[in-house]
Design a protein around this motif. Structure first.
Motif, mmCIF file in Angstrom:
data_model
loop_
_atom_site.group_PDB
_atom_site.id
_atom_site.type_symbol
_atom_site.label_atom_id
_atom_site.label_comp_id
_atom_site.label_asym_id
_atom_site.label_seq_id
_atom_site.Cartn_x
_atom_site.Cartn_y
_atom_site.Cartn_z
ATOM 1 N N LEU A 77 0.873 -1.177 -0.098
ATOM 2 C CA LEU A 77 -0.099 -0.071 -0.137
ATOM 3 C C LEU A 77 0.940 1.194 -0.088
ATOM 4 O O LEU A 77 2.122 1.091 0.440
ATOM 5 C CB LEU A 77 -0.753 0.101 1.048
ATOM 6 C CG LEU A 77 -2.035 -1.048 1.379
ATOM 7 C CD1 LEU A 77 -2.823 -1.228 2.693
ATOM 8 C CD2 LEU A 77 -2.927 -0.956 -0.057
ATOM 9 N N ASN A 83 -3.935 4.832 -0.981
ATOM 10 C CA ASN A 83 -4.867 3.712 -1.836
ATOM 11 C C ASN A 83 -6.498 3.876 -1.989
ATOM 12 O O ASN A 83 -7.141 4.239 -0.723
ATOM 13 C CB ASN A 83 -4.618 2.302 -1.602
ATOM 14 C CG ASN A 83 -2.892 1.957 -1.888
ATOM 15 O OD1 ASN A 83 -2.148 2.559 -1.106
ATOM 16 N ND2 ASN A 83 -2.545 1.359 -3.014
ATOM 17 N N GLU A 94 -8.640 -1.291 -3.030
ATOM 18 C CA GLU A 94 -7.095 -1.794 -3.164
ATOM 19 C C GLU A 94 -6.768 -2.061 -1.457
ATOM 20 O O GLU A 94 -6.189 -3.100 -1.332
ATOM 21 C CB GLU A 94 -6.215 -1.020 -3.694
ATOM 22 C CG GLU A 94 -6.552 -0.787 -5.250
ATOM 23 C CD GLU A 94 -5.493 0.275 -5.685
ATOM 24 O OE1 GLU A 94 -4.524 0.775 -4.983
ATOM 25 O OE2 GLU A 94 -5.676 0.594 -6.937
#
Length: 254
Positions: free
Chosen positions: A3, A16, A20
């Motif tokens: 991330l 993100n 995600e």
């Protein structure tokens, strides 16, 4: 985790999109399910907002817990604005903590994961669990407790004995973050603030339109006027962001 993060006043924030982030969390859950490795660290999810970021400026411990978390969702439209104003990696949208909690609940219901609700007062965690199980009938495995009088070892033991995969801790910041830091089990552990009260129907949530335009804080101030002192942190946050931008420009010119 795979991330991306940006820094706002020294605090790491995940940038993100929500989908995600949820995908990465599901990967963690699947890996820990397959490995059954009790030495695996827990995946901490925190929900920084302007008030918490202001508090972190004067509390090094709290700042460290926020920065060490695997996921730090931007639970405040002020963070979205600040990322753009400061010119850091932009945060596209605010992610509501209570909405993100329900996203994880849906995953738990679908996959058959056991969950734990820790915190709240006067049985609100138990009530919240009952409401969630009515809303998500497949969420059959779960428990809820108030941690008062219980040691972290007792709660960790309960997590192990019930094979709990996701734990939600609603004790208010910074107590909930300090609590989660001590949970030594391979679980997803999320700080959820007052989410139990909202889910249990004890605290009315702001109308959708107010949440959409980012003034949910104003709604909370109207229905809970005693919170006005806490809302002062929003103005301090704005001032600190302006100072940070001014100082960065001064350094660049020098």
């Amino acid at each position: 985790m795979g991330l991306n993060k940006t820094k706002i006043l020294g605090i790491s924030i995940t940038t993100n999109p929500k989908d995600e982030i949820l995908e990465e969390i599901q990967k963690y859950l699947k890996i820990t399910k397959q490995q059954h490795n009790k030495t695996t660290k827990n995946l901490i999810i925190v929900t920084p907002n302007p008030e918490q970021i202001v508090f972190a400026q004067r509390d090094n411990h709290f700042r460290d817990v926020l920065n060490q978390a695997g996921v730090a969702i931007p639970d405040g439209v002020g963070l979205v604005w600040a990322s753009r104003f400061l010119g850091t990696s932009p945060i596209e949208n605010r992610i509501s903590g209570v909405d993100f909690m329900e996203d994880l609940i849906r995953i738990a219901a679908k996959e058959g994961y056991s969950i734990g609700l820790i915190g709240g007062w006067h049985g609100v965690a138990v009530k919240a669990l009952e409401c969630l199980q009515k809303k998500y009938p497949r969420l059959s495995r779960g428990w809820a407790i108030e941690p008062e009088g219980k040691s972290i070892e007792e709660i960790t033991q309960k997590i192990d004995q019930t094979n709990t995969r996701i734990v939600f801790v609603g004790l208010g910041a910074p107590k909930q973050e300090y609590f989660i830091e001590k949970v030594n089990a391979p679980v997803v552990a999320m700080a959820v603030g007052g989410s139990f009260d909202i889910i249990a129907g004890r605290s009315p949530r702001a109308p959708f339109v107010l949440r959409t335009i980012g003034v949910e804080w104003l709604w909370r101030l109207i229905v809970e006027p005693w919170r006005w002192r806490r809302q002062l942190a929003l103005f301090k946050f704005l001032w600190l962001v302006f100072l940070a931008r001014h100082n960065s420009k001064s350094t660049f010119k020098a």
